[in-house]
Design a protein around this motif. Structure first.
Motif, mmCIF file in Angstrom:
data_model
loop_
_atom_site.group_PDB
_atom_site.id
_atom_site.type_symbol
_atom_site.label_atom_id
_atom_site.label_comp_id
_atom_site.label_asym_id
_atom_site.label_seq_id
_atom_site.Cartn_x
_atom_site.Cartn_y
_atom_site.Cartn_z
ATOM 1 N N GLU A 1 7.544 -2.621 -3.727
ATOM 2 C CA GLU A 1 6.573 -2.659 -2.660
ATOM 3 C C GLU A 1 7.450 -1.728 -1.353
ATOM 4 O OE1 GLU A 1 3.001 -4.467 -0.524
ATOM 5 O OE2 GLU A 1 3.556 -4.425 -2.542
ATOM 6 N N LYS B 1 7.470 -0.542 2.263
ATOM 7 C CA LYS B 1 7.230 -0.572 3.784
ATOM 8 C C LYS B 1 8.147 0.094 4.660
ATOM 9 C CE LYS B 1 4.438 -4.228 3.330
ATOM 10 N NZ LYS B 1 2.934 -4.172 3.929
ATOM 11 N N ILE C 1 10.702 -3.631 7.134
ATOM 12 C CA ILE C 1 10.845 -5.026 6.556
ATOM 13 C C ILE C 1 11.310 -6.007 7.309
ATOM 14 C CG2 ILE C 1 11.510 -5.953 4.217
ATOM 15 C CD1 ILE C 1 11.950 -3.318 3.045
ATOM 16 N N HIS C 2 10.404 -7.107 7.334
ATOM 17 C CA HIS C 2 10.906 -8.248 8.153
ATOM 18 C C HIS C 2 10.379 -9.488 7.178
ATOM 19 C CE1 HIS C 2 9.862 -5.495 11.361
ATOM 20 N NE2 HIS C 2 10.749 -6.303 12.130
ATOM 21 N N ARG D 1 8.373 -11.659 7.224
ATOM 22 C CA ARG D 1 6.929 -12.005 6.689
ATOM 23 C C ARG D 1 6.602 -10.819 5.712
ATOM 24 N NH1 ARG D 1 6.851 -9.631 11.888
ATOM 25 N NH2 ARG D 1 6.076 -7.456 11.833
ATOM 26 N N ASP D 2 7.108 -9.955 5.493
ATOM 27 C CA ASP D 2 6.766 -9.011 4.542
ATOM 28 C C ASP D 2 7.549 -9.486 3.082
ATOM 29 O OD1 ASP D 2 5.728 -6.923 6.105
ATOM 30 O OD2 ASP D 2 7.825 -6.600 7.060
ATOM 31 N N ALA E 1 5.053 -12.277 2.036
ATOM 32 C CA ALA E 1 3.970 -11.752 1.382
ATOM 33 C C ALA E 1 4.175 -11.126 -0.009
ATOM 34 C CB ALA E 1 3.262 -10.467 2.414
ATOM 35 N N PHE E 2 5.272 -10.447 -0.176
ATOM 36 C CA PHE E 2 5.603 -9.788 -1.423
ATOM 37 C C PHE E 2 5.776 -10.788 -2.252
ATOM 38 C CE2 PHE E 2 8.800 -7.079 -4.128
ATOM 39 C CZ PHE E 2 7.696 -6.418 -4.812
ATOM 40 N N LEU F 1 11.796 -4.576 -2.782
ATOM 41 C CA LEU F 1 11.287 -4.182 -1.382
ATOM 42 C C LEU F 1 11.919 -2.982 -0.717
ATOM 43 C CD1 LEU F 1 9.990 -7.386 0.727
ATOM 44 C CD2 LEU F 1 8.819 -4.931 0.499
ATOM 45 N N ALA G 1 15.050 -10.628 7.012
ATOM 46 C CA ALA G 1 14.387 -10.288 5.870
ATOM 47 C C ALA G 1 15.317 -10.772 4.394
ATOM 48 C CB ALA G 1 13.824 -9.066 5.374
#
Length: 178
Positions: A120, A122, A125-126, A128-129, A132-133, A152, A161
Motif C-alpha cells: 500500500e 501513501k 503514513i500514520h 491510522r493508515d 486501515a492496511f 506500507l 506508525a
C-alpha cells in the motif's frame, strides 16, 4: 393627549421594527446567497484536492515501483519476478462482489520459497493508515494463496506508525531508504 403621544411613539417603534425586520430579511437572503456560492466553491476545491491526492498517490506508487524491488532483495532476501521497474503492479481483487485494490502486488521467491508482496502506498503514513492496511490485509489474505510480505511505502513515516506496523507484521519503507 397623553394616550395620543403614547400611540404615536408606539407607531414610530413599529415602523422602526418593520424596517429592522426588512433589513434582517435582506441580510439573511444575502447570507443564503453567499452560502450557496461558498458551497459551489468548496465542491470545486474538494474535487481539485481529490485530483491532486490521486496524482500524488500515483507518484508514490511510481517511486515505490523503482525503490522497493532492490530494497526487498537487499533487506528481505526477496527476489521479485518481472522486468525491472515492472515487478510490482496495481491489481484488483473481487471480494464478495466488491472490488478491492492493492496499490502494488508482485510475486517472487525468498530462500527458494514462492512469496508475494502486497504493498500500500501513501504520501504520509500514520498509525491510522497502518490499521486501515491491516484490515485490508485481513480481507484479501485468503485470496492470495501463498505467503506474503505486507509493505506500507511512503514519503513520510510518522513515529506513531511503527508500533502498529510491528504488531501487524507490516514492513514500513520510506522513499529514501536503501
Amino acid at each position: 393627549t397623553h394616550l395620543t403621544e403614547g400611540q404615536r411613539r408606539l407607531q414610530e417603534t413599529v415602523v422602526v421594527l418593520v424596517e429592522g425586520q426588512n433589513r434582517l430579511q435582506e441580510a439573511v437572503a444575502q447570507l443564503a446567497e453567499e452560502n450557496r456560492k461558498m458551497t459551489v466553491v468548496l465542491k470545486e476545491v474538494n474535487r481539485k484536492v481529490g485530483r491532486i491526492d490521486e496524482q500524488l498517490g500515483l507518484t508514490v506508487e511510481s517511486v515505490a515501483q523503482v525503490v522497493l524491488p532492490p530494497y526487498l532483495e537487499k533487506r528481505q532476501g526477496i527476489h521479485l519476478e518481472g522486468k525491472p521497474g515492472y515487478e510490482l503492479k496495481p491489481i484488483f481483487l473481487r471480494l464478495n462482489g466488491e472490488w478491492e485494490q492493492i496499490n502494488l502486488y508482485g510475486e517472487g521467491t525468498r530462500d527458494g520459497e514462492k512469496i508475494s508482496v502486497v504493498c500500500e502506498c501513501k504520501a504520509r503514513i500514520h498509525a491510522r493508515d497502518v490499521h486501515a492496511f491491516a484490515k485490508k490485509l485481513a480481507r484479501v489474505e485468503l485470496y492470495l494463496r501463498k505467503p506474503f510480505v505486507a509493505v506500507l511505502f511512503g514519503f513520510f513515516i510518522h513515529p506513531s506508525a511503527e508500533e502498529p506496523a510491528s504488531a501487524n507484521r507490516i514492513l514500513l519503507v520510506g522513499a529514501l531508504q536503501r
